[in-house]
Structures are given as structure tokens and as C-alpha cells.
Design a protein around this motif. Sequence first.
Motif, PDB file in Angstrom:
ATOM      1  N   TYR A 197       0.855  -1.188   0.000  1.00 23.53           N
ATOM      2  CA  TYR A 197       0.000   0.000   0.000  1.00 23.53           C
ATOM      3  C   TYR A 197       0.891   1.238   0.000  1.00 23.53           C
ATOM      4  N   SER A 198       0.354   2.326  -0.519  1.00 22.02           N
ATOM      5  CA  SER A 198       1.110   3.571  -0.496  1.00 22.02           C
ATOM      6  C   SER A 198       0.163   4.740  -0.274  1.00 22.02           C
ATOM      7  N   ALA A 199       0.689   5.774   0.372  1.00 18.24           N
ATOM      8  CA  ALA A 199      -0.026   7.030   0.572  1.00 18.24           C
ATOM      9  C   ALA A 199       0.996   8.150   0.396  1.00 18.24           C
ATOM     10  N   ALA A 200       0.721   9.047  -0.510  1.00 17.11           N
ATOM     11  CA  ALA A 200       1.679  10.104  -0.817  1.00 17.11           C
ATOM     12  C   ALA A 200       0.991  11.457  -0.842  1.00 17.11           C
ATOM     13  N   ARG A 201       1.674  12.434  -0.312  1.00 14.07           N
ATOM     14  CA  ARG A 201       1.222  13.824  -0.398  1.00 14.07           C
ATOM     15  C   ARG A 201       2.216  14.563  -1.278  1.00 14.07           C
ATOM     16  N   LEU A 202       1.774  14.879  -2.501  1.00 17.38           N
ATOM     17  CA  LEU A 202       2.686  15.375  -3.518  1.00 17.38           C
ATOM     18  C   LEU A 202       2.236  16.722  -4.072  1.00 17.38           C
ATOM     19  N   PRO A 203       3.203  17.527  -4.531  1.00 17.91           N
ATOM     20  CA  PRO A 203       2.854  18.844  -5.085  1.00 17.91           C
ATOM     21  C   PRO A 203       2.140  18.717  -6.420  1.00 17.91           C
ATOM     22  N   GLU A 204       1.137  19.552  -6.597  1.00 18.14           N
ATOM     23  CA  GLU A 204       0.387  19.614  -7.838  1.00 18.14           C
ATOM     24  C   GLU A 204       0.515  21.027  -8.416  1.00 18.14           C
ATOM     25  N   ALA A 205      -0.281  21.310  -9.421  1.00 17.27           N
ATOM     26  CA  ALA A 205      -0.268  22.633 -10.036  1.00 17.27           C
ATOM     27  C   ALA A 205      -0.693  23.700  -9.033  1.00 17.27           C
ATOM     28  N   GLU A 206      -0.224  24.905  -9.242  1.00 15.16           N
ATOM     29  CA  GLU A 206      -0.564  26.066  -8.414  1.00 15.16           C
ATOM     30  C   GLU A 206      -0.127  25.873  -6.960  1.00 15.16           C
ATOM     31  N   ASN A 207       0.973  25.138  -6.762  1.00 16.24           N
ATOM     32  CA  ASN A 207       1.594  24.970  -5.442  1.00 16.24           C
ATOM     33  C   ASN A 207       0.673  24.331  -4.399  1.00 16.24           C
ATOM     34  N   ARG A 208      -0.272  23.549  -4.834  1.00 15.72           N
ATOM     35  CA  ARG A 208      -1.134  22.858  -3.883  1.00 15.72           C
ATOM     36  C   ARG A 208      -0.682  21.409  -3.727  1.00 15.72           C
ATOM     37  N   MET A 209      -1.019  20.807  -2.591  1.00 17.45           N
ATOM     38  CA  MET A 209      -0.664  19.422  -2.316  1.00 17.45           C
ATOM     39  C   MET A 209      -1.894  18.529  -2.436  1.00 17.45           C
ATOM     40  N   GLN A 210      -1.699  17.291  -2.890  1.00 16.68           N
ATOM     41  CA  GLN A 210      -2.796  16.344  -3.011  1.00 16.68           C
ATOM     42  C   GLN A 210      -2.353  14.978  -2.504  1.00 16.68           C
ATOM     43  N   MET A 211      -3.257  14.278  -1.846  1.00 17.45           N
ATOM     44  CA  MET A 211      -2.988  12.924  -1.373  1.00 17.45           C
ATOM     45  C   MET A 211      -3.258  11.918  -2.496  1.00 17.45           C
ATOM     46  N   HIS A 212      -2.422  10.893  -2.564  1.00 21.36           N
ATOM     47  CA  HIS A 212      -2.555   9.827  -3.554  1.00 21.36           C
ATOM     48  C   HIS A 212      -2.496   8.486  -2.818  1.00 21.36           C
ATOM     49  N   TYR A 213      -3.353   7.529  -3.241  1.00 18.49           N
ATOM     50  CA  TYR A 213      -3.418   6.236  -2.575  1.00 18.49           C
ATOM     51  C   TYR A 213      -3.365   5.117  -3.618  1.00 18.49           C
ATOM     52  N   THR A 214      -2.613   4.052  -3.311  1.00 17.49           N
ATOM     53  CA  THR A 214      -2.466   2.926  -4.232  1.00 17.49           C
ATOM     54  C   THR A 214      -2.444   1.621  -3.445  1.00 17.49           C
ATOM     55  N   LEU A 215      -3.042   0.583  -4.019  1.00 19.31           N
ATOM     56  CA  LEU A 215      -3.035  -0.760  -3.443  1.00 19.31           C
ATOM     57  C   LEU A 215      -2.478  -1.737  -4.475  1.00 19.31           C
ATOM     58  N   LEU A 216      -1.611  -2.655  -4.025  1.00 21.57           N
ATOM     59  CA  LEU A 216      -0.998  -3.620  -4.927  1.00 21.57           C
ATOM     60  C   LEU A 216      -0.877  -4.981  -4.254  1.00 21.57           C
ATOM     61  N   GLY A 217      -0.725  -6.014  -5.073  1.00 26.68           N
ATOM     62  CA  GLY A 217      -0.509  -7.355  -4.559  1.00 26.68           C
ATOM     63  C   GLY A 217       0.437  -8.127  -5.450  1.00 26.68           C
ATOM     64  N   ASN A 218       1.232  -9.020  -4.855  1.00 27.89           N
ATOM     65  CA  ASN A 218       2.149  -9.870  -5.606  1.00 27.89           C
ATOM     66  C   ASN A 218       2.143 -11.259  -4.974  1.00 27.89           C
ATOM     67  N   ILE A 219       1.774 -12.262  -5.757  1.00 28.97           N
ATOM     68  CA  ILE A 219       1.717 -13.650  -5.292  1.00 28.97           C
ATOM     69  C   ILE A 219       2.703 -14.476  -6.106  1.00 28.97           C
ATOM     70  N   GLU A 220       3.528 -15.263  -5.405  1.00 27.84           N
ATOM     71  CA  GLU A 220       4.459 -16.179  -6.058  1.00 27.84           C
ATOM     72  C   GLU A 220       4.265 -17.560  -5.446  1.00 27.84           C
ATOM     73  N   GLN A 221       3.921 -18.532  -6.283  1.00 21.46           N
ATOM     74  CA  GLN A 221       3.499 -19.834  -5.774  1.00 21.46           C
ATOM     75  C   GLN A 221       4.133 -20.978  -6.578  1.00 21.46           C
ATOM     76  N   PRO A 222       5.075 -21.732  -6.002  1.00 21.93           N
ATOM     77  CA  PRO A 222       5.515 -22.975  -6.657  1.00 21.93           C
ATOM     78  C   PRO A 222       4.352 -23.975  -6.673  1.00 21.93           C
ATOM     79  N   ILE A 223       4.201 -24.694  -7.791  1.00 27.31           N
ATOM     80  CA  ILE A 223       3.043 -25.581  -7.887  1.00 27.31           C
ATOM     81  C   ILE A 223       3.407 -27.031  -8.163  1.00 27.31           C
ATOM     82  N   ALA A 224       4.573 -27.308  -8.782  1.00 27.77           N
ATOM     83  CA  ALA A 224       4.886 -28.706  -9.096  1.00 27.77           C
ATOM     84  C   ALA A 224       6.369 -28.885  -9.344  1.00 27.77           C
TER      85      ALA A 224
END
Length: 358
Positions: free
Chosen positions: A228-255
Amino acid sequence: MGTATQRIRALAIFMSIFLPSLAQETEKPGFRWNVNADNEGLWNMTTGKGAWNGLLSVDAGIEPWQNGLIEASAIATYGTGAVADDIQGLTNIDAGENRAFRFTKVGIRQQFGILGIFAGLYNVDIDYFTTPYTSMFTGSSYGNFPILSMNHPLATYPLSAMCLHLNFSPTDRLAIQESIYNGIAYDRPGDQFRVRPGKDGFFNIGSVTYTLPTTDEDFSPASYMFIYSAARLPEAENRMQMHYTLLGNIEQPIAAIRDKAMLGIMLQGGWNATRGEEMCRGYAAAAVVVECRNGMTAGMAANRVFTLDGDETDVEFTYSCPLWRYLTITPSLHCIFTEGQRCNVVGMLRLSFAIGNE
């Protein structure tokens, strides 16, 4: 005479008791180092265009005290240009602008039992993107999820930023990580060491990973990672905006394959939970991999990225063969389907040389 003999014996006993412990206390600090050189040639079979990329990585660390490590890493990159007008970037060593020197890590690491702390200039890749299965492939999205890198000025290859990183492992199976970075990453020493949350904002990323133990150390274990990530980053006109992202990674030996190889699968996905005009809206990938006991690996992977400029799918076939202890050759083939363009079929041949003491 007897007194002299007694003194000599007493001195011998003193030396036999204290010299070993003194030698242990004054033992030279441990020194770790690694040098990696990657060179690859690319040929777009659709357009006939060719290119070359080179990457030199140097990593060093010294252990001046117990469970402590002072680390530094730097890279040099050179390339002759892209061979395809793709969105994701088909090679994970293409650093864009050529640079003879970039810091990627400078800092101090300390381990307190199950808790580890790093402070300094750092890079996101090794902790969150580089896993046993993702490192088998040459496509940039497997080592740098586009759902993050396309939306943020992220501290990922070849950029770095000041960071405080924590890793906590309450059991052998469970690992928790948390990192907070300066909001904008750079690749010049004059800018990289800045900490300016008021102007650059901040980037926070964390993960929870559950790993199943393996009974055969020649093969990678199963792992399930939530990021997961949460970022407060600069945008246009010197304003800040929060950004949110969700990710997953699965690695599974099967045979197992005749006790000589292991067949496994990898699944990835990412969703951008931020409202607004984010460049990348989503990402998904799947792969089938084969790990051989002799060190050879092979895989087929397909990923799809959903962006404001259109969607793109990259299908990769790759094979990695160690020629000897320090040298590995990796031929790969990419079939890139970019919305609004014809399919680009790109062949790649990478030669990797690595030496070091860890």
C-alpha cells in the motif's frame, strides 16, 4: 629464580586468557562489496531498429559495530536510445538519460533483533519490487510497478531520495515493512540529499509479506505480498494532493519436475484509489516460471497497464543461463501491443557479470 619463573607463568596465563578476547574486540570491521555489469543488445524485428544498454552497479558496506552497517551504492548507465515507442519500457536497465555516476544508496542500517532500521538515501526497488520471480524477467514493470512509477516521482531506478525504512519480522514467515521518503526523488547528488516535505511532499509505502517455508533451498518459496502507499505530492498552483495505491504480488511454486526443476506461477495487480487524472489507472500481470536446480530459469509473462494515453500489453519470453560462476546470459523476446499502434516484436540479449563477497 623462583619469583621470575612465577612471573613468567602468571604473564603466560594472563595472555592466554585476555589476548583472544582482545583480538576479538579489535577485529577489523567486516567489509561487503559487489560489482555488477549488465550489457544488452535490442533489436525491434518489426521496425528493424536496434539499440544497446549498459549498466554498472557498485555496492559496498562496512560493519563498524555489532549488527550495524554503513552502506553506499552507485550506478553508471549508458544507452543508445529506445527501439520501440512503448508505454512501460521493455527493459529494466534503461535509465533514460545517460549518466556516468548516480548515487542509489548512502546510509546506515541497524538491526535490533526482529526490528531493522535504515536511514539515509535509499531506493524503493529492493524492498518492495525485487522478488525471486520478478527478478527473472527483463521488463521494467516487474521491478517497478507502473501503478506507482507512472503516477509519482518515485525513488525507484535510477532515482533515489532520503528515507527512513523499517522492517519488522515477528516470525520467520511474516515480514512487515514501512518506508517514508522525501516526496520527489532525484538522481543528482546536489538534490538527492534534500528533505523538503513542505515543498516536495512525502511518499509513504508499506508491505505485509507472508512466506511459506521451503524444504528445498534450491527453489524459491511461496510468498504473498500486499503493498500500500499514501503520498502527499505537489500539484499545479503549489497545492498538495494525497494519492493512494493498493498492490498485490503472489508467487506460488506448484509442481516439481523430475526433482530437477520447479514450476511456479506469479500474479500481480495494482489499483489506483485516488480520484483525479492519474497517469496509470491500473495494472495486472501473470507469469509461469521454471527454476532449475543448476541455476537456469525460464519464464513466460504477460502484463497489461491501463493509462490515460491508452492501454498496453507486453508478453515476454525469457531464459537465463549461468555460463560460469560470475557470468549469465539472458535471451528474451517481447511482443508489445500498444493501443493505436502495431505490434512490436523485440529481441533482447543480455550479458551479466557479477563479482563480490556476498
